[in-house]
Design an enzyme around this catalytic site. Sequence first.
Site, PDB file in Angstrom:
ATOM      1  N   SER A 142      85.322  38.676  86.468  1.00 40.61           N
ATOM      2  CA  SER A 142      84.938  38.203  87.804  1.00 40.61           C
ATOM      3  C   SER A 142      84.272  39.337  88.563  1.00 40.61           C
ATOM      4  O   SER A 142      84.620  40.506  88.373  1.00 40.61           O
ATOM      5  CB  SER A 142      86.168  37.739  88.588  1.00 40.61           C
ATOM      6  OG  SER A 142      85.829  37.507  89.949  1.00 40.61           O
ATOM      7  N   TYR A 156      94.613  38.633  91.370  1.00 35.06           N
ATOM      8  CA  TYR A 156      93.522  38.147  90.521  1.00 35.06           C
ATOM      9  C   TYR A 156      92.492  39.248  90.279  1.00 35.06           C
ATOM     10  O   TYR A 156      92.098  39.509  89.141  1.00 35.06           O
ATOM     11  CB  TYR A 156      92.870  36.942  91.198  1.00 35.06           C
ATOM     12  CG  TYR A 156      91.671  36.369  90.478  1.00 35.06           C
ATOM     13  CD1 TYR A 156      91.830  35.522  89.395  1.00 35.06           C
ATOM     14  CD2 TYR A 156      90.374  36.659  90.910  1.00 35.06           C
ATOM     15  CE1 TYR A 156      90.728  34.982  88.736  1.00 35.06           C
ATOM     16  CE2 TYR A 156      89.265  36.121  90.259  1.00 35.06           C
ATOM     17  CZ  TYR A 156      89.455  35.280  89.182  1.00 35.06           C
ATOM     18  OH  TYR A 156      88.356  34.758  88.536  1.00 35.06           O
TER      19      TYR A 156
END
Length: 247
Positions: A142, A156
């Site tokens: 990401s 995350y």
Amino acid sequence: MSNELENKVAFVSGGSRGIGAAIAKRLAADGARVAITYAKGADAAAEVVKTIEGAGGRAIAIQADATDPAAVKAAIDRAVALLGKLDILVNNAGTAIPKQFEEATLEELDRVIDINLRGVFITTQAALKHMNNGGRIITIGSCVGERMMTPGLVAYSATKGAIRMFTQGLSREVGDRGITVNNIQPGPIDTDLNPASGEWAVPQKANTALNRYGTVDDIAAMVGFVAGPGASYITGANLTVDGGTNA
């Protein structure tokens, strides 16, 4: 359809929906035989297989929780048995539980780590036992693993930052087998988990240079390229596809 991946076999974790489903369809369109795993949602996984087969490709779906080492190993073994070999691994299974870090429960933090990091370790280790020389390991990280601007994604982003270093480290260990290891870092992509119309979308869209969400096909296109022969000299790289979020 292209034939760049003809006679190749790909394994995509979490391939029943969203980015994973788009990746599976793209690799199949490029000529690969594809195995996908799903934790739940057998109908969605079957639909992906049906779409691929309807276009003349070959695909199978295998139920396997990304956090269960025995299930993952069995899924890889089954994919190799049914499709003949393993050339491409796409570590796509992942999750986010958006909330302020201080309010996150230990169970929620453990789940994010188990799927996003431990799951990648488990799957890659199992895959490497079968992977042919000249293979491809591609992980979906990401853009927040590199630059973090979205509150609520602390755990995350930490797991996705770890994936960056995993990619660099592993590329050094398997390079002499001609295996490349790369990390694709999506920005905001319109999926069920992160819809462009959702409340979390406003700040994410504002952070992009293109002032829009990306599509699952934007990520699948990059995976298709990295899996193909044109990317044979790219390894240990973090390839960001984020509409300029980190620009």
